[in-house]
Write a protein that holds these residues in place. Sequence first.
Motif, PDB file in Angstrom:
ATOM      1  N   GLN A  80       0.828  -1.199   0.000  1.00 43.78           N
ATOM      2  CA  GLN A  80       0.000   0.000   0.000  1.00 43.78           C
ATOM      3  C   GLN A  80       0.870   1.260   0.000  1.00 43.78           C
ATOM      4  OE1 GLN A  80      -3.222   0.100   2.871  1.00 43.78           O
ATOM      5  NE2 GLN A  80      -3.464  -2.106   2.742  1.00 43.78           N
ATOM      6  N   ARG A  81       1.953   1.253   0.801  1.00 45.51           N
ATOM      7  CA  ARG A  81       2.864   2.406   0.833  1.00 45.51           C
ATOM      8  C   ARG A  81       3.545   2.597  -0.515  1.00 45.51           C
ATOM      9  NH1 ARG A  81       3.889   0.407   5.931  1.00 45.51           N
ATOM     10  NH2 ARG A  81       5.746  -0.704   5.220  1.00 45.51           N
ATOM     11  N   LEU A  82       3.954   1.483  -1.126  1.00 43.73           N
ATOM     12  CA  LEU A  82       4.609   1.561  -2.428  1.00 43.73           C
ATOM     13  C   LEU A  82       3.669   2.178  -3.466  1.00 43.73           C
ATOM     14  CD1 LEU A  82       7.110   0.826  -4.147  1.00 43.73           C
ATOM     15  CD2 LEU A  82       6.008  -1.371  -4.588  1.00 43.73           C
ATOM     16  N   ILE A  83       2.437   1.746  -3.471  1.00 44.75           N
ATOM     17  CA  ILE A  83       1.452   2.278  -4.425  1.00 44.75           C
ATOM     18  C   ILE A  83       1.179   3.752  -4.137  1.00 44.75           C
ATOM     19  CG2 ILE A  83      -0.975   2.151  -5.141  1.00 44.75           C
ATOM     20  CD1 ILE A  83      -0.683  -0.942  -4.757  1.00 44.75           C
ATOM     21  N   ALA A  84       1.031   4.100  -2.874  1.00 41.24           N
ATOM     22  CA  ALA A  84       0.783   5.501  -2.514  1.00 41.24           C
ATOM     23  C   ALA A  84       1.960   6.379  -2.935  1.00 41.24           C
ATOM     24  CB  ALA A  84       0.535   5.621  -1.010  1.00 41.24           C
ATOM     25  N   ASP A  85       3.183   5.904  -2.696  1.00 37.78           N
ATOM     26  CA  ASP A  85       4.361   6.666  -3.106  1.00 37.78           C
ATOM     27  C   ASP A  85       4.423   6.800  -4.618  1.00 37.78           C
ATOM     28  OD1 ASP A  85       5.101   6.943  -0.471  1.00 37.78           O
ATOM     29  OD2 ASP A  85       6.633   5.365  -0.535  1.00 37.78           O
ATOM     30  N   PHE A  86       4.121   5.727  -5.330  1.00 37.71           N
ATOM     31  CA  PHE A  86       4.135   5.748  -6.787  1.00 37.71           C
ATOM     32  C   PHE A  86       3.153   6.786  -7.314  1.00 37.71           C
ATOM     33  CE2 PHE A  86       2.819   4.220 -10.990  1.00 37.71           C
ATOM     34  CZ  PHE A  86       4.054   4.064 -11.606  1.00 37.71           C
ATOM     35  N   HIS A  87       1.982   6.868  -6.708  1.00 35.31           N
ATOM     36  CA  HIS A  87       0.960   7.816  -7.170  1.00 35.31           C
ATOM     37  C   HIS A  87       1.363   9.260  -6.924  1.00 35.31           C
ATOM     38  CE1 HIS A  87      -2.305   5.387  -8.732  1.00 35.31           C
ATOM     39  NE2 HIS A  87      -2.004   4.503  -7.814  1.00 35.31           N
ATOM     40  N   ARG A  88       2.288   9.498  -6.017  1.00 37.18           N
ATOM     41  CA  ARG A  88       2.743  10.859  -5.746  1.00 37.18           C
ATOM     42  C   ARG A  88       3.801  11.331  -6.751  1.00 37.18           C
ATOM     43  NH1 ARG A  88       1.206   9.648  -0.380  1.00 37.18           N
ATOM     44  NH2 ARG A  88       3.032   8.481   0.234  1.00 37.18           N
ATOM     45  N   LEU A  89       4.327  10.426  -7.547  1.00 34.96           N
ATOM     46  CA  LEU A  89       5.353  10.777  -8.521  1.00 34.96           C
ATOM     47  C   LEU A  89       4.751  11.484  -9.731  1.00 34.96           C
ATOM     48  CD1 LEU A  89       7.375   7.426  -8.585  1.00 34.96           C
ATOM     49  CD2 LEU A  89       8.023   9.549  -7.428  1.00 34.96           C
ATOM     50  N   SER A  90       5.593  12.236 -10.420  1.00 34.27           N
ATOM     51  CA  SER A  90       5.150  12.852 -11.675  1.00 34.27           C
ATOM     52  C   SER A  90       5.039  11.774 -12.743  1.00 34.27           C
ATOM     53  CB  SER A  90       6.171  13.909 -12.120  1.00 34.27           C
ATOM     54  OG  SER A  90       7.366  13.274 -12.552  1.00 34.27           O
TER      55      SER A  90
END
Length: 116
Positions: A80-90
């Motif tokens: 879940q953290r990995l996906i959340a971090d990925f979504h914050r990327l440009s």
Amino acid sequence: MREDYVRKKVDQLLKEHNWNLYQLSKEADISYATLSNTFNRNKIPSVPILMRICEGFHITVAEFFNEGRTLLQHLPDSDQRLIADFHRLSGNDKKLVTAYMQGLLEKRNTIQKKCH
């Protein structure tokens, strides 16, 4: 459904991604003026605009309206953290991460084939 649901949901997603409307306009390929006029005048976006907003956030329209986010809840916290971090990327950074992961997987597959 309450009329302010879409605005509140977009605001929530903007906060989660640490974006503003300008960044969303770039990710969704919508003019900033269109987004600004829609949300600053408290209008509900048209379906095509909402679909592009969802594409900008890399979610489906169903996920946009899914309050429970049940799909993510079934994943381990680390995923879940990995996906959340990925979504914050440009968008460009997402492409780089995706390419890097594909390279890692290809290398792993090559190593596994040599071992068998």
